[in-house]
Scaffold this motif. Structure first.
Motif: not given
Length: 768
Positions: A184-206
């Motif tokens: 949905l982020t890729g389809q409609k949003a202007d930005g992706w806003l995650p928190t580093q400590e919450y990123l598990r799977s998928p990882d940042r690259a994926t």
């Protein structure tokens, strides 16, 4: 992943604790003071230990000047999108374009449900968010005709009025972790806003790959989506203890790959630590910007704004968009951009420019003029865009829009010296000067821009007491056709200084004006509504009363034709420049005898209240066909002609403005506005299909006129030049034009042809 080329942003992710509200506000103020770009706040409405985030956002916006603000991220289930859209647009307008929208599908469902919202599954939350984004953008799109309606499972809109439009194109950043949210982020949003400590799977690259794939599948360029990152486990110390825990140099080394290899361009630190915030803004952010710029230069990375294929398809032929300097790219607007509807028109005229350039400072104005000269297209310069003459937009050309250069400064209270940038609105100027007890007479409508009015003349509510706006200009900064940035005053380029006070639009782009304001606090303001059945008698009485009135009194009169069997009606505005109630009453009372009074009001008011800026959207909604002239007196003969005009039904409005008084104390040679003997300005306007009849009626009035106020005139034919600039003023202006703009680059503002160049004792035409 690649570097997407976005400009770098740095900010804070602050805890909105209710137990110490002053602390979180102070940390936000420190965020701005440290040179950071953005302050964001958690949003947990179900948590009674936290302040309401929206209230906090509004408070912080009012306490700061440049800082951008956002929720990180707002809980959509507790903030219905139709209401959120209007709240966001309102806060964006109030903060002058400093709000961004971080948004989440929902979490902590026990708390959400406990407050009365519906519990959703993960899949339902994604679909609800998808609908919400469409609702937000539909409400903000108030340039679209008709109400906003849409079917929806979660957020149906049966029918609501669109608007208001936000001040700028608000970015929607999504807090996303799982594949459906990333898509949905890729389809409609202007930005992706995650928190580093919450990123598990998928990882940042994926995650980045999933966003990019979804963007491409939706016909978008992945570079349209900014990548932001919250980081909580951080510290600045003398020794390394882990990722982003060590000296500033270590931070730079560890953040640099995130920019160059993974595309992150915004970093938000989630610790409420003043020392860390200062170090982040003053040491780490500048060093990382420098390192990234060096790497990008070596890699040839494309930076700047990214436009979709749909937007690119709307580019107009004949414009080299790729040649636009990088300094101007971020602020420029093209036909396919979301902001285009907000900048294409002026108040009275519709336009379809090929490119609108919005410089932020004088250096960018230099770049804009240089670029415009290479394009061989019509060039318009706009300050506020309210002028009815139509010179601040065009079709298929370039507009240099000065709206982002809007600073108002009091340089020296003792000498009343102020500095104004051309994009400021006069209503905002009045508000900024009021705390100092100062004012400047400047038109009668708060949305009018500084630049156009202050280079033409400036007839305002205080004009008979204090004179024209141009009479108070003591210096100016101007970019001329050859790209020079000049400071002009009575000692530096005095010929150009003379010319811009009355014909400024013909000689360059004014980037700042210095003026001497005057002491004004409260004024007495009165408004009369008068039956104008005997129009000629009404006009004659009003004119005589004005000429006999003390200088403190200025009056404007608007005359409207009768409709549906009703007689013509006049609205008379009277302003006494001072707070002496007894003297004001003495000056105002005779006007109660000018005709049958239908309504009246009078009050003592602060001057800014008279010109409060309404913040109108410009859609070409005004009357664009007008004529303008000046009268020495309202003679019986002239009054009869004007009564015939308003009685014809072919003139939609006539407006009369008193001048004289202090205006006529200035000699006609002192400025390029030479009309220093007349007492009245008159304007007549109509709709396009009645223009020919207005022309015929105006021809009967023309013999009674002497001169013209050019900002109210839409006929820019060469025959009218001498009305605007009577000799010897015109010849003198042509000489100045030959010096500073021999190629006639600035030819929209009643084009003044340069004087012929002399070669070998003979004259040759230097006009392009």
């Amino acid at each position: 992943m690649p570097d997407y080329g976005h400009d770098l942003l740095f900010g804070t992710f602050l805890t909105p604790t209710a137990h110490d509200p002053d602390r979180v506000v102070a940390l936000a103020e420190l965020t701005e003071a440290a040179g950071l770009d953005l302050a964001t706040f958690q949003d947990h409405p179900y948590n009674a230990d936290y302040l309401d985030t929206w209230t906090l956002l509004s408070w912080v916006a009012a306490r700061t000047e440049q800082l951008r603000i956002s929720g990180n991220v707002l809980s959509l289930p507790l903030r219905p999108p139709a209401v959120l859209a209007r709240a966001a647009a309102s806060l964006d307008r109030l903060s002058h374009g400093r709000f961004e929208l971080g948004l989440g599908a929902g979490a902590f469902w026990d708390g959400v449900e406990g407050m009365g919202a519906r519990r959703l599954t993960a899949g339902q939350g994604v679909e609800a968010l998808r609908e919400a984004i469409d609702v937000l953008r539909g409400v903000w799109d108030d340039g679209t005709a008709g109400p906003f309606q849409r079917e929806g499972k979660y957020y149906p809109i049966p029918g609501m009025r669109r608007g208001p439009a936000p001040e700028h194109d608000i970015n929607i950043w999504l807090g996303a972790y799982q594949p459906r949210m990333l898509a949905l982020t890729g389809q409609k949003a202007d930005g992706w806003l995650p928190t580093q400590e919450y990123l598990r799977s998928p990882d940042r690259a994926t995650a980045n790959r999933l966003i990019d794939e979804a963007a491409v599948a939706a016909g978008r360029d992945p570079r349209q989506i900014r990548r932001l990152l919250n980081v909580f486990t951080v510290d600045v110390s003398t020794r390394s203890r882990g990722f982003l825990q060590g000296p500033a140099e270590q931070w730079v080394d560890q953040l640099l790959p995130l920019v160059l290899d993974e595309g992150f361009s915004t970093f938000l630190i989630g610790r409420d630590d003043p020392r860390l915030i200062q170090a982040f803004g003053q040491e780490i952010a500048p060093a990382l910007r420098e390192a990234v710029a060096k790497e990008r230069a070596g890699n040839g990375t494309t930076t700047g704004r990214v436009r979709s294929t749909v937007a690119l398809a709307r580019r107009q032929p004949g414009v080299d968009y790729d040649a636009l300097p990088a300094s101007l790219a971020t602020g420029s607007v093209e036909p396919g951009d979301p902001e285009y509807e907000q900048v294409r028109h002026s108040h009275s005229w519709k336009g379809s420019p090929a490119l609108v350039i919005r410089p932020r400072d004088a250096a960018e104005v230099v770049d804009a003029v240089a670029y415009a000269r290479t394009q061989q297209l019509p060039l318009a310069v706009r300050s506020g865009g309210h002028g009815i003459s139509g010179r601040s937009t065009n079709d298929g050309g370039i507009v240099i829009d000065m709206s982002r250069m809007d600073k108002v400064e009091v340089l020296d209270r003792a000498t009343h010296r102020i500095r104004l940038e051309p994009g400021a609105r006069w209503g905002h100027v009045a508000q900024a000067l009021a705390p100092y007890g100062l004012a400047m007479s400047s038109g009668d409508y708060g949305d009018v821009g500084v630049g156009g009015l202050a280079t033409t003349a400036g007839v305002g509510y205080l004009v008979r007491k204090y004179g024209l706006t141009i009479d108070h200009i003591v210096a100016a900064e101007i970019v001329t056709a050859d790209g020079s940035l000049l400071r002009v005053d009575e000692h530096h380029h005095p010929d150009l200084f003379w010319a811009i006070r009355g014909a400024g639009g013909n000689f360059g782009v004014v980037t700042a004006l210095e003026l001497e304001a005057y002491e004004v606090d409260k004024v007495v303001f009165a408004r009369l509504v008068v039956d104008a059945s005997d129009t000629a008698d009404l006009l004659g009485r009003w004119g005589r009363l004005i000429e006999d009135a003390p200088r403190e009194l200025t009056s404007f009169l608007s005359l409207f034709p009768g409709r549906r069997g009703n007689p013509p009606m006049a609205q008379v505005t009277l302003v006494y420049a001072g707070d002496d109630i007894e003297a004001a009453q003495s000056a105002l009372s005779p006007f109660l005898e000018i005709g049958p009074i239908l309504d009246q009001q009078a009050q003592l008011a602060p001057y800014p209240a008279l010109v409060a800026p309404p913040g109108d959207q410009h859609r070409g909604q005004g009357l664009s066909d007008s004529h303008s002239g000046l009268l020495h007196h309202i003679t019986p003969q002239a009054a009869e002609v004007m009564a015939t005009m308003i009685g014809s039904g072919d003139v939609m409005v006539m407006q009369f403005r008193s001048v004289g008084g202090a205006v006529n104390d200035v000699t006609r040679e002192a400025t390029a506005y030479a009309h220093r003997e007349q007492n009245f300005s008159v304007l007549a306007a109509t709709v396009p299909d009645r223009r020919s009849r207005l022309d015929k009626l105006w021809a009967d009035l023309y013999e009674h006129l002497d001169g013209m106020y050019l900002s109210f005139e839409s006929d820019t034919s060469p025959e009218r030049l001498l009305d605007a600039f009577p000799e010897p003023t015109l010849s003198r202006l042509r000489d100045v034009k030959a010096t500073y703009d021999p190629d006639n680059v600035f030819n929209r503002n009643f084009p003044i042809p340069p004087a012929p160049a002399r070669q070998g004792g003979e004259e040759t035409d230097s006009a392009a």
